[in-house]
Design a protein around this motif. Structure first.
Motif, PDB file in Angstrom:
ATOM      1  N   ARG A 158       0.740  -1.275   0.022  1.00 56.15           N
ATOM      2  CA  ARG A 158       0.129   0.091  -0.079  1.00 56.15           C
ATOM      3  C   ARG A 158       0.903   1.201  -0.065  1.00 56.15           C
ATOM      4  NH1 ARG A 158      -3.101  -1.178   5.083  1.00 56.15           N
ATOM      5  NH2 ARG A 158      -4.157   0.828   4.903  1.00 56.15           N
ATOM      6  N   PRO A 159       2.112   1.441   0.680  1.00 58.84           N
ATOM      7  CA  PRO A 159       2.745   2.542   0.738  1.00 58.84           C
ATOM      8  C   PRO A 159       3.206   2.945  -0.836  1.00 58.84           C
ATOM      9  CG  PRO A 159       3.103   1.439   2.678  1.00 58.84           C
ATOM     10  CD  PRO A 159       2.381   0.592   1.772  1.00 58.84           C
ATOM     11  N   TYR A 160       3.601   1.994  -1.406  1.00 61.74           N
ATOM     12  CA  TYR A 160       4.060   1.973  -2.759  1.00 61.74           C
ATOM     13  C   TYR A 160       3.199   2.688  -3.661  1.00 61.74           C
ATOM     14  CZ  TYR A 160       8.301  -0.510  -1.259  1.00 61.74           C
ATOM     15  OH  TYR A 160       9.393  -0.797  -0.585  1.00 61.74           O
ATOM     16  N   LYS A 161       1.983   2.035  -3.536  1.00 63.89           N
ATOM     17  CA  LYS A 161       0.780   2.822  -4.268  1.00 63.89           C
ATOM     18  C   LYS A 161       0.420   4.081  -4.137  1.00 63.89           C
ATOM     19  CE  LYS A 161      -3.120   0.986  -3.114  1.00 63.89           C
ATOM     20  NZ  LYS A 161      -4.462   0.180  -3.016  1.00 63.89           N
ATOM     21  N   VAL A 193      -4.369  -0.577  -9.513  1.00 65.12           N
ATOM     22  CA  VAL A 193      -2.840  -0.405  -9.449  1.00 65.12           C
ATOM     23  C   VAL A 193      -2.558  -0.426 -11.135  1.00 65.12           C
ATOM     24  CG1 VAL A 193      -0.391  -0.817  -9.387  1.00 65.12           C
ATOM     25  CG2 VAL A 193      -2.017  -0.768  -7.343  1.00 65.12           C
ATOM     26  N   TYR A 194      -3.016  -1.591 -11.688  1.00 60.33           N
ATOM     27  CA  TYR A 194      -3.138  -1.732 -13.137  1.00 60.33           C
ATOM     28  C   TYR A 194      -3.805  -0.701 -13.954  1.00 60.33           C
ATOM     29  CZ  TYR A 194      -1.531  -6.285 -12.745  1.00 60.33           C
ATOM     30  OH  TYR A 194      -0.565  -7.592 -12.427  1.00 60.33           O
ATOM     31  N   TYR A 195      -4.695  -0.106 -13.316  1.00 57.20           N
ATOM     32  CA  TYR A 195      -5.736   1.263 -14.073  1.00 57.20           C
ATOM     33  C   TYR A 195      -4.657   2.483 -13.724  1.00 57.20           C
ATOM     34  CZ  TYR A 195      -8.578   4.871 -14.652  1.00 57.20           C
ATOM     35  OH  TYR A 195      -9.490   6.159 -14.891  1.00 57.20           O
ATOM     36  N   SER A 196      -3.999   2.469 -12.915  1.00 59.70           N
ATOM     37  CA  SER A 196      -3.173   3.759 -12.700  1.00 59.70           C
ATOM     38  C   SER A 196      -1.928   3.713 -13.470  1.00 59.70           C
ATOM     39  CB  SER A 196      -2.656   3.667 -11.268  1.00 59.70           C
ATOM     40  OG  SER A 196      -3.815   3.976 -10.253  1.00 59.70           O
ATOM     41  N   GLU A 215      -7.051  -3.182 -19.918  1.00 61.93           N
ATOM     42  CA  GLU A 215      -7.327  -4.569 -20.040  1.00 61.93           C
ATOM     43  C   GLU A 215      -7.337  -5.381 -19.090  1.00 61.93           C
ATOM     44  OE1 GLU A 215      -5.959  -5.737 -23.675  1.00 61.93           O
ATOM     45  OE2 GLU A 215      -7.484  -4.827 -25.014  1.00 61.93           O
ATOM     46  N   ARG A 216      -6.021  -5.416 -18.308  1.00 65.73           N
ATOM     47  CA  ARG A 216      -5.754  -6.233 -17.238  1.00 65.73           C
ATOM     48  C   ARG A 216      -6.368  -5.789 -16.155  1.00 65.73           C
ATOM     49  NH1 ARG A 216       0.688  -6.650 -17.223  1.00 65.73           N
ATOM     50  NH2 ARG A 216       0.422  -8.331 -15.653  1.00 65.73           N
ATOM     51  N   PRO A 222     -14.304  -6.787 -13.207  1.00 68.76           N
ATOM     52  CA  PRO A 222     -14.993  -6.597 -14.442  1.00 68.76           C
ATOM     53  C   PRO A 222     -16.149  -5.582 -14.060  1.00 68.76           C
ATOM     54  CG  PRO A 222     -14.935  -9.089 -14.024  1.00 68.76           C
ATOM     55  CD  PRO A 222     -14.295  -8.197 -13.047  1.00 68.76           C
ATOM     56  N   GLU A 223     -16.192  -4.909 -12.983  1.00 69.11           N
ATOM     57  CA  GLU A 223     -17.023  -3.906 -12.602  1.00 69.11           C
ATOM     58  C   GLU A 223     -16.300  -2.646 -12.588  1.00 69.11           C
ATOM     59  OE1 GLU A 223     -20.415  -4.381 -11.978  1.00 69.11           O
ATOM     60  OE2 GLU A 223     -19.674  -6.349 -12.456  1.00 69.11           O
ATOM     61  N   ASN A 224     -15.109  -2.682 -12.945  1.00 66.83           N
ATOM     62  CA  ASN A 224     -14.335  -1.222 -12.954  1.00 66.83           C
ATOM     63  C   ASN A 224     -14.715  -0.475 -14.424  1.00 66.83           C
ATOM     64  OD1 ASN A 224     -12.581   0.822 -12.791  1.00 66.83           O
ATOM     65  ND2 ASN A 224     -10.599  -0.631 -12.952  1.00 66.83           N
ATOM     66  N   HIS A 225     -15.659   0.361 -14.272  1.00 66.91           N
ATOM     67  CA  HIS A 225     -16.327   1.082 -15.111  1.00 66.91           C
ATOM     68  C   HIS A 225     -15.000   2.282 -15.679  1.00 66.91           C
ATOM     69  CE1 HIS A 225     -16.732   3.743 -11.646  1.00 66.91           C
ATOM     70  NE2 HIS A 225     -16.910   4.591 -12.677  1.00 66.91           N
ATOM     71  N   LEU A 226     -14.307   2.580 -15.007  1.00 66.41           N
ATOM     72  CA  LEU A 226     -13.435   3.692 -15.301  1.00 66.41           C
ATOM     73  C   LEU A 226     -12.312   2.801 -16.323  1.00 66.41           C
ATOM     74  CD1 LEU A 226     -12.236   5.187 -12.092  1.00 66.41           C
ATOM     75  CD2 LEU A 226     -13.602   6.262 -13.812  1.00 66.41           C
ATOM     76  N   ALA A 227     -11.998   1.809 -16.289  1.00 70.90           N
ATOM     77  CA  ALA A 227     -10.849   0.974 -17.238  1.00 70.90           C
ATOM     78  C   ALA A 227     -11.724   0.960 -18.608  1.00 70.90           C
ATOM     79  CB  ALA A 227     -10.583  -0.445 -16.805  1.00 70.90           C
ATOM     80  N   TYR A 228     -13.017   0.422 -18.426  1.00 77.47           N
ATOM     81  CA  TYR A 228     -13.855   0.149 -19.892  1.00 77.47           C
ATOM     82  C   TYR A 228     -13.774   1.689 -20.461  1.00 77.47           C
ATOM     83  CZ  TYR A 228     -15.037  -4.452 -18.458  1.00 77.47           C
ATOM     84  OH  TYR A 228     -14.982  -5.885 -18.132  1.00 77.47           O
ATOM     85  N   TYR A 229     -13.967   2.670 -19.735  1.00 74.40           N
ATOM     86  CA  TYR A 229     -14.018   3.867 -20.203  1.00 74.40           C
ATOM     87  C   TYR A 229     -13.040   4.376 -20.695  1.00 74.40           C
ATOM     88  CZ  TYR A 229     -14.563   9.070 -20.160  1.00 74.40           C
ATOM     89  OH  TYR A 229     -14.539  10.389 -20.550  1.00 74.40           O
TER      90      TYR A 229
END
Length: 271
Positions: A158-161, A193-196, A215-216, A222-229
């Motif tokens: 978490r600190p690295y994030k 983190v993949y999204y970031s 995509e990862r 699958p509920e991560n709407h931000l990634a699809y957007y």
């Protein structure tokens, strides 16, 4: 839910059982289990009546109140805890969580300072304090708390994030990649983190890598709407309108009230 119950972890037990109730509201065995958990809440209340100085009962009762949405009663229970035990860092931290959810960051930060003074290695409190400063874009202060958390436990992801987020806002994108990748080596399945990382590569202009990371992220959640957007936006820019439409539809399916998603879907159809 049952496994948590028998471990006397009633908060997580209730969380899982309520999820099950959404799927099977008529299950009589499930309702019986829920009754046992709520009975545990009554047991905590009775324990406090029997022994007004039983600190563990206050903490457990406060956690149950908080989970079922009775945050006023949770706050009152935690206040009673610190009246009994003024050096209980957990109670101060949990009050801070509630106040932060109520959008009272100044008051929350004050309680977190007390918790950290009482326990300078309190990981959750250090991270949450860093998050408050990050939200205010006070990056130097945020980094200081994330670094303290990292020094407390270098094996915690978490600190690295948090450090990665600070570097991102400072436009230090290569450093941000290092921090996010370090976080993933310690805890691989962090979809945000993949999204970031996708966001970082988007800023660097590497569209292919950005899409790969989005995509990862979506595959893990699958509920991560931000990634699809974000995938849809990049594909629209590349002229892949039909592919973009599918991504925007997935974003809206996971979050039907997503205004940005609805808007860009309309633009895509217009094209």
């Amino acid at each position: 839910g049952e496994a948590y119950f028998w471990q006397k972890n009633y908060t997580d037990s209730l969380k899982e059982l309520l999820k099950a109730e959404e799927l099977y509201p008529e299950d009589h065995l499930l309702q019986n289990d829920l009754g046992l958990v709520y009975r545990a809440k009554k047991s905590y209340e009775k324990a406090i009546e029997a022994d007004a100085d039983y600190i563990d009962a206050y903490l457990s009762l406060g956690a149950l109140y908080s989970f079922v949405g009775e945050t006023d009663r949770a706050l009152e229970t935690y206040r009673r805890t610190v009246e009994k035990d003024s050096k209980n860092a957990i109670a101060y931290y949990r009050m801070a969580e509630i106040l932060l959810n109520r959008e009272q960051p100044v008051e929350a930060a004050g309680l977190l300072e007390i918790a950290i003074d009482l326990n300078p290695r309190y990981m959750d409190a250090l991270i949450l304090m860093g998050d408050i400063y990050l939200d205010n874009r006070e990056l130097e202060e945020a980094m200081a708390y994330y670094e303290r958390a990292r020094e407390t436990d270098p094996t915690n992801s978490r600190p690295y994030k948090g450090i990665g987020k600070v570097y991102y806002y400072e436009n230090r994108f290569e450093d941000s990649i290092w921090a996010y990748e370090k976080s993933l080596t310690l805890e691989p399945d962090q979809f945000m983190v993949y999204y970031s990382l996708g966001q970082v590569y988007y800023q660097l202009g590497d569209r292919r890598k950005a899409i790969d990371y989005y995509e990862r992220s979506a595959s893990l959640s699958p509920e991560n709407h931000l990634a699809y957007y974000q995938m849809g936006i990049l594909k629209m820019d590349e002229g892949r309108t039909l592919d973009a439409i599918e991504d925007f539809k997935r974003a809206i399916a996971s979050y039907p009230e997503y205004v940005d998603g609805l808007f860009v879907l309309g633009l895509a159809y217009n094209q």
